[in-house]
Scaffold this motif. Structure first.
Motif, PDB file in Angstrom:
ATOM      1  N   GLU A 115       3.883  20.050  22.038  1.00 14.49           N
ATOM      2  CA  GLU A 115       3.852  20.391  23.465  1.00 14.49           C
ATOM      3  C   GLU A 115       5.206  20.556  23.904  1.00 14.49           C
ATOM      4  O   GLU A 115       5.533  21.518  24.797  1.00 14.49           O
ATOM      5  CB  GLU A 115       3.191  19.234  24.292  1.00 14.49           C
ATOM      6  N   ILE A 116       6.010  19.549  23.642  1.00 14.40           N
ATOM      7  CA  ILE A 116       7.540  19.690  24.127  1.00 14.40           C
ATOM      8  C   ILE A 116       8.119  20.806  23.474  1.00 14.40           C
ATOM      9  O   ILE A 116       8.842  21.345  24.194  1.00 14.40           O
ATOM     10  CB  ILE A 116       8.028  18.344  23.454  1.00 14.40           C
ATOM     11  N   ILE A 117       8.052  21.233  22.280  1.00 12.52           N
ATOM     12  CA  ILE A 117       8.538  22.304  21.783  1.00 12.52           C
ATOM     13  C   ILE A 117       8.484  23.625  22.750  1.00 12.52           C
ATOM     14  O   ILE A 117       9.151  24.242  23.009  1.00 12.52           O
ATOM     15  CB  ILE A 117       8.281  22.761  20.315  1.00 12.52           C
ATOM     16  N   ALA A 118       7.123  23.730  23.220  1.00 13.59           N
ATOM     17  CA  ALA A 118       6.697  24.791  24.048  1.00 13.59           C
ATOM     18  C   ALA A 118       7.215  24.370  25.320  1.00 13.59           C
ATOM     19  O   ALA A 118       7.719  25.603  25.903  1.00 13.59           O
ATOM     20  CB  ALA A 118       5.228  24.827  24.183  1.00 13.59           C
ATOM     21  N   GLY A 144      14.271  17.517  25.770  1.00 13.28           N
ATOM     22  CA  GLY A 144      12.545  17.266  25.158  1.00 13.28           C
ATOM     23  C   GLY A 144      12.400  16.042  24.648  1.00 13.28           C
ATOM     24  O   GLY A 144      11.513  15.312  25.003  1.00 13.28           O
ATOM     25  N   ILE A 145      13.481  15.380  23.892  1.00 11.47           N
ATOM     26  CA  ILE A 145      13.558  13.864  23.604  1.00 11.47           C
ATOM     27  C   ILE A 145      13.099  12.888  24.499  1.00 11.47           C
ATOM     28  O   ILE A 145      12.422  12.005  24.745  1.00 11.47           O
ATOM     29  CB  ILE A 145      14.702  13.425  22.839  1.00 11.47           C
ATOM     30  N   ALA A 146      13.740  13.152  25.787  1.00 12.46           N
ATOM     31  CA  ALA A 146      13.700  12.488  27.013  1.00 12.46           C
ATOM     32  C   ALA A 146      12.101  12.497  27.562  1.00 12.46           C
ATOM     33  O   ALA A 146      11.864  11.588  28.187  1.00 12.46           O
ATOM     34  CB  ALA A 146      14.542  12.594  27.939  1.00 12.46           C
ATOM     35  N   LEU A 147      11.436  13.402  27.181  1.00 19.94           N
ATOM     36  CA  LEU A 147      10.129  13.902  27.582  1.00 19.94           C
ATOM     37  C   LEU A 147       9.154  13.510  26.914  1.00 19.94           C
ATOM     38  O   LEU A 147       7.803  13.671  27.407  1.00 19.94           O
ATOM     39  CB  LEU A 147      10.088  15.405  28.297  1.00 19.94           C
ATOM     40  N   LEU A 148       9.493  13.074  25.721  1.00 20.38           N
ATOM     41  CA  LEU A 148       8.229  12.767  24.716  1.00 20.38           C
ATOM     42  C   LEU A 148       7.371  11.920  25.302  1.00 20.38           C
ATOM     43  O   LEU A 148       6.065  11.911  24.911  1.00 20.38           O
ATOM     44  CB  LEU A 148       8.949  12.511  23.354  1.00 20.38           C
TER      45      LEU A 148
END
Length: 311
Positions: A115-118, A144-148
């Protein structure tokens, strides 16, 4: 009544003889995107690091989700997503492997990594080694890491510093998409006025550890009686005396540089001022350039401090 997820109350932070944050108070509402806007050394990063639990206030209190780092660090570490000014990665891991590694710290399933990659628009780079990523792609990976862990509060410290305009815009688009979902509160530090006005509902202008003004872009410009700008330049080959403008219009500020022949006027109303200004300049000088525009955040900061945001 709006719910405050962060409350900073009379916070001061000193480092030996330097006061980085000086008796500062502010509140952040749930779902709000807030920008801390100011030049390098304004105290933005120090304030953010105290909210993140990386620094402790010398005085004052910070409440996050009705608790604080001393009382409940576990809850807050899961509630906050943090992206610092610079993030170091393992060069020989791919984008997917990097996200999957950080996801394991939260016991987050691989489906969330996908999901994060998208979300950060890196589908085509999922198998690329981090060492081969551009600066903008690295910043998207850091986001993306911050949103995982699906944070309630997202903290971004100068996320687009050093990026080219296209990379900056790509990151903005991701954050604007996230904003539409309405589930995340964000604090962003920046010295780019366009970034603050594009992304954020509320802007806090800081300098020397203090808040100079806060509000929406429209509120800041309206509440500070900022006026409108006329900038001009004239040929100074024969004269070096400053232009004298008739008093028929309301002149709020008059800046003149005799060495360069450049002038900057802040007026109440451009339409009423233009005839008088042009008459004086054309009658006494060779006019080289003439520009009229609305006040910006950068202009507001200059009027408050005498310096530009980029200083």
């Amino acid at each position: 009544m709006s719910e405050h997820v962060i409350e900073v109350k009379e916070v001061t932070k000193t480092f030996k003889e330097v006061t980085a944050v000086n008796n500062l108070s502010m509140k952040v509402q749930k779902g709000e995107y807030l920008a801390l806007l100011g030049p390098n050394g304004a105290g933005k990063t120090t304030l953010v690091e105290m909210i993140e639990g990386l620094q402790e206030p010398s005085q004052g209190h910070i409440s996050i989700l009705n608790t604080n780092w001393a009382k409940d660090p576990k809850t807050l570490s899961h509630a906050l997503g943090i992206s610092l000014q610079e993030t170091r990665f393992i060069d020989k891991l791919t984008v997917f492997e990097t996200l999957d590694l950080f996801a394991s710290f939260y016991q987050t399933p691989t489906s969330r990594v996908k999901e994060i990659i998208a979300l950060i628009r890196m589908d085509e780079k999922a198998g690329s080694f981090v060492v081969n990523l551009s600066g903008g792609q690295r910043q998207r990976l850091a986001l993306g890491i911050a949103l995982l862990n699906k944070p309630q509060i997202l903290m971004l410290d100068e996320p687009t510093t050093g990026l080219d305009p296209n990379s900056r815009r790509e990151l903005w688009d991701i954050l604007l998409d996230l904003k539409k979902e309405g589930n995340t509160t964000m604090i962003l530090t920046t010295h780019y006025m366009e970034e603050a006005s594009t992304l954020c509902d509320k802007i806090v202008i800081m300098d020397q550890g203090e808040i100079l003004a806060e509000g929406s872009l429209e509120e800041l410009l309206a509440n500070n009686n900022t006026g409108e700008i006329i900038e001009y330049s004239v040929n100074m080959a024969e004269k070096n005396n400053s232009p004298e403008f008739a008093p028929e219009f309301e002149l709020l500020h008059n800046h003149w540089e005799p060495a360069t022949g450049k002038g900057r006027l802040v007026v109440k109303d451009i339409v009423s001022a233009i005839p008088n200004v042009l008459h004086e300049l054309r009658a006494n000088y060779e006019l080289r350039s003439f520009e009229c525009r609305k006040m910006t955040l950068d202009d507001l900061f200059v009027s408050m401090t005498g310096r530009k945001l980029s200083d």
